[in-house]
Design a protein around this motif. Structure first.
Motif, PDB file in Angstrom:
ATOM      1  N   LYS A   9     -10.724  -8.449   3.532  1.00  0.00           N
ATOM      2  CA  LYS A   9      -9.827  -8.411   2.665  1.00  0.00           C
ATOM      3  C   LYS A   9      -8.370  -8.552   3.225  1.00  0.00           C
ATOM      4  CE  LYS A   9     -12.063  -6.863  -0.988  1.00  0.00           C
ATOM      5  NZ  LYS A   9     -12.262  -7.810  -1.998  1.00  0.00           N
ATOM      6  N   ILE A  10      -7.898  -8.438   4.291  1.00  0.00           N
ATOM      7  CA  ILE A  10      -6.701  -8.553   4.629  1.00  0.00           C
ATOM      8  C   ILE A  10      -6.452 -10.278   4.720  1.00  0.00           C
ATOM      9  CG2 ILE A  10      -5.150  -8.462   6.855  1.00  0.00           C
ATOM     10  CD1 ILE A  10      -6.488  -5.874   7.498  1.00  0.00           C
ATOM     11  N   LYS A  11      -7.504 -10.899   5.249  1.00  0.00           N
ATOM     12  CA  LYS A  11      -7.325 -12.231   5.302  1.00  0.00           C
ATOM     13  C   LYS A  11      -7.156 -12.981   4.228  1.00  0.00           C
ATOM     14  CE  LYS A  11      -9.895 -13.816   9.650  1.00  0.00           C
ATOM     15  NZ  LYS A  11     -11.445 -14.273  10.037  1.00  0.00           N
ATOM     16  N   SER A  37      -5.857 -11.652   1.806  1.00  0.00           N
ATOM     17  CA  SER A  37      -4.602 -10.790   1.408  1.00  0.00           C
ATOM     18  C   SER A  37      -4.850 -10.023   0.045  1.00  0.00           C
ATOM     19  CB  SER A  37      -3.449 -11.834   1.324  1.00  0.00           C
ATOM     20  OG  SER A  37      -3.393 -12.949   0.771  1.00  0.00           O
ATOM     21  N   PHE A  58      -5.480  -6.783  -0.114  1.00  0.00           N
ATOM     22  CA  PHE A  58      -5.280  -5.337   0.146  1.00  0.00           C
ATOM     23  C   PHE A  58      -3.493  -5.581   0.661  1.00  0.00           C
ATOM     24  CE2 PHE A  58      -8.802  -2.714   1.660  1.00  0.00           C
ATOM     25  CZ  PHE A  58      -9.336  -2.694   0.353  1.00  0.00           C
ATOM     26  N   LYS A  59      -2.970  -4.431   0.355  1.00  0.00           N
ATOM     27  CA  LYS A  59      -1.693  -4.163   0.630  1.00  0.00           C
ATOM     28  C   LYS A  59      -1.873  -3.735   2.093  1.00  0.00           C
ATOM     29  CE  LYS A  59       1.168  -3.053  -3.118  1.00  0.00           C
ATOM     30  NZ  LYS A  59       1.649  -1.777  -3.810  1.00  0.00           N
ATOM     31  N   ILE A  60      -0.817  -4.032   3.228  1.00  0.00           N
ATOM     32  CA  ILE A  60      -0.929  -3.740   4.529  1.00  0.00           C
ATOM     33  C   ILE A  60      -1.197  -2.041   4.564  1.00  0.00           C
ATOM     34  CG2 ILE A  60       0.111  -3.591   6.668  1.00  0.00           C
ATOM     35  CD1 ILE A  60      -1.081  -6.076   6.100  1.00  0.00           C
ATOM     36  N   THR A 107      -4.716  -0.999   3.966  1.00  0.00           N
ATOM     37  CA  THR A 107      -5.584  -1.215   5.149  1.00  0.00           C
ATOM     38  C   THR A 107      -5.536  -0.288   6.257  1.00  0.00           C
ATOM     39  OG1 THR A 107      -4.163  -2.586   6.107  1.00  0.00           O
ATOM     40  CG2 THR A 107      -5.737  -3.710   4.756  1.00  0.00           C
TER      41      THR A 107
END
Lengths: 113, 227
Positions: free
Chosen positions: A23-25, A27, A29-31, A34
Motif C-alpha cells: 500500500k505504501i509503494k 501510495s 496509505f497516508k504515512i 501505516t
C-alpha cells in the motif's frame, strides 16, 4: 502457548507487513496510518518471538491463558482503530456537506419568471 | 421582515411545480428557495424550465443537509426569518404569514402545529408523537404539542446557529436543544395535507429507528451538547 498459535502469529505478521508495504509503494496509505499497522505487526512479532514475556504479563494481570491475553489485546487495538475511523468518517462527511453546500450556493439559479 | 421559504426537494418531480406555484400564489411577498438535494428525477429540469429560484446539490446529502443549505443561504443573505416548507405538498403556505407574525412578536422558533386547538387522533404515529412530547417536557419543562411537525420557522439568531452548526438537523431533538438553550417558541394551528404524489420514507423500521434516535438524543445526548 502452543506452536500452532506462534506460527499463526508470525504468518499474520508477515502478511500484514507485506500488505502495508504494498500500500505504501502504491501510495494508497497516508504515512501516519501505516505507522499504526507497522506497530501492529511489530506487536505480533514480539509476541510470537518472546512468548515468555506474554506468559509473564498475562500471569500478572490474571488471564487464565496467555492466548486469551493476546486475543483481548488484539481486539482492543482493533476497537481503537474503529473508534478513530468512526471519528474520521464523521469529519470527512462534515467536510463533504460543507463543500457541496458551498458549491450549491455559489451556483445559485435566480428566479427568471 | 425578510422571510425565506426553504423547500428541500429530493425526487419531487411530481410535486415541485404544484408546491412552488402554490407558494407564489399565496405568499408572493416572501422569497422562496428550492434546494434540490441531488434528485435523480426531473426535479432540477423542472426548476430550470419554470425559472424557479433554486440551488442544487450535485450529490444527495439527505434532508438535514438540504435544509441547512437553505439556512446557510438565509444567513448569508441576511434574512430575518426562514421556514422549512416540505417539497411534497404537505404544508400549506396560507399559514406562513401568521407564523411570521409570531417571529415579529419576539419568538425564536414558530412551529406550524396540527394540535394547538385540535386533539391528537389516537394512532401508532401519534403515540410516537406523544412520547417525544413527553421526552421534551422532561428535559425542557415546556409543552410542545406537535414536536414532529416539519413546518418550523426560525428567526435570525436561530438561522445562524442552524446554518453553522454541524449536527442540528430538522428534527424534534434540535428544537428541544434550542429551547433548552433559551430559545422562545410558539405554536400556530395549521392544516396539513396528505402527500399527493411520491412516497413517504416512513415505514415500520424507519419509524422505530427514528424514535430510538429521538429518545436517546433528547433524553441523554442533550446534556452533553451545547444549546
Amino acid at each position: 502457548m502452543n506452536r500452532g498459535l506462534i506460527i499463526t502469529l508470525i504468518l499474520a505478521c508477515i502478511v500484514t507487513a507485506i500488505f502495508v508495504i504494498r500500500k505504501i509503494k502504491k501510495s494508497q496509505f497516508k504515512i501516519g496510518d501505516t505507522l499504526y499497522w507497522l506497530f501492529f505487526c511489530l506487536f505480533l512479532l514480539v509476541m510470537s518471538i518472546f512468548p515468555t514475556a506474554i506468559y509473564w504479563v498475562s500471569n500478572i494481570i490474571g488471564f487464565e491463558s496467555p492466548s486469551n491475553f493476546i486475543f483481548v489485546t488484539i481486539i482492543f487495538l482493533l476497537l481503537v482503530k474503529i473508534f478513530l475511523l468512526d471519528a474520521r468518517v464523521a469529519k470527512v462527511e462534515d467536510k463533504l456537506i460543507k463543500l457541496v453546500q458551498k458549491y450549491a450556493i455559489d451556483n445559485e439559479s435566480k428566479e427568471t419568471k | 421582515m425578510k422571510t425565506l421559504i426553504i423547500i428541500p426537494a429530493y425526487n419531487e418531480g411530481k410535486n415541485i411545480e404544484r408546491v412552488v406555484s402554490n407558494i407564489k400564489e399565496n405568499c408572493p411577498r416572501y422569497d422562496y428557495l428550492v434546494v434540490n438535494d441531488g434528485s435523480r428525477d426531473d426535479t432540477e429540469a423542472l426548476c430550470v424550465k419554470n425559472g424557479y429560484h433554486f440551488v442544487s446539490h450535485p450529490v444527495n446529502l439527505g434532508l438535514a443537509a438540504a435544509v441547512q443549505t437553505g439556512m446557510l443561504y438565509a444567513y448569508h443573505n441576511g434574512y430575518d426569518a426562514a421556514i422549512q416548507f416540505d417539497g411534497d405538498g404537505q404544508h400549506d403556505p396560507r399559514f406562513i404569514e401568521k407564523m411570521t407574525a409570531e417571529i415579529e412578536n419576539g419568538n425564536n422558533i414558530v412551529i406550524g402545529s396540527r394540535f394547538v386547538d385540535e386533539k391528537k387522533p389516537k394512532s401508532l404515529r401519534m403515540l410516537g408523537s406523544n412520547l417525544i412530547q413527553l421526552a421534551i417536557k422532561i428535559t425542557t419543562g415546556k409543552t410542545l404539542k406537535d414536536p414532529t411537525s416539519g413546518m418550523r420557522m426560525f428567526d435570525k439568531k436561530m438561522i445562524k446557529k442552524l446554518a453553522l452548526a454541524a449536527d442540528l438537523g430538522p428534527e424534534p431533538d434540535t428544537v428541544a436543544l434550542l429551547v433548552r438553550g433559551g430559545a422562545k417558541f410558539s405554536e400556530i394551528q395549521v392544516e396539513m395535507h396528505d402527500r399527493v404524489a411520491g412516497e413517504s420514507y416512513l415505514n415500520l423500521s424507519n419509524s422505530i429507528n427514528y424514535m430510538m434516535r429521538m429518545f436517546v438524543s433528547i433524553l441523554i445526548l442533550q446534556w452533553l451538547r451545547k444549546g
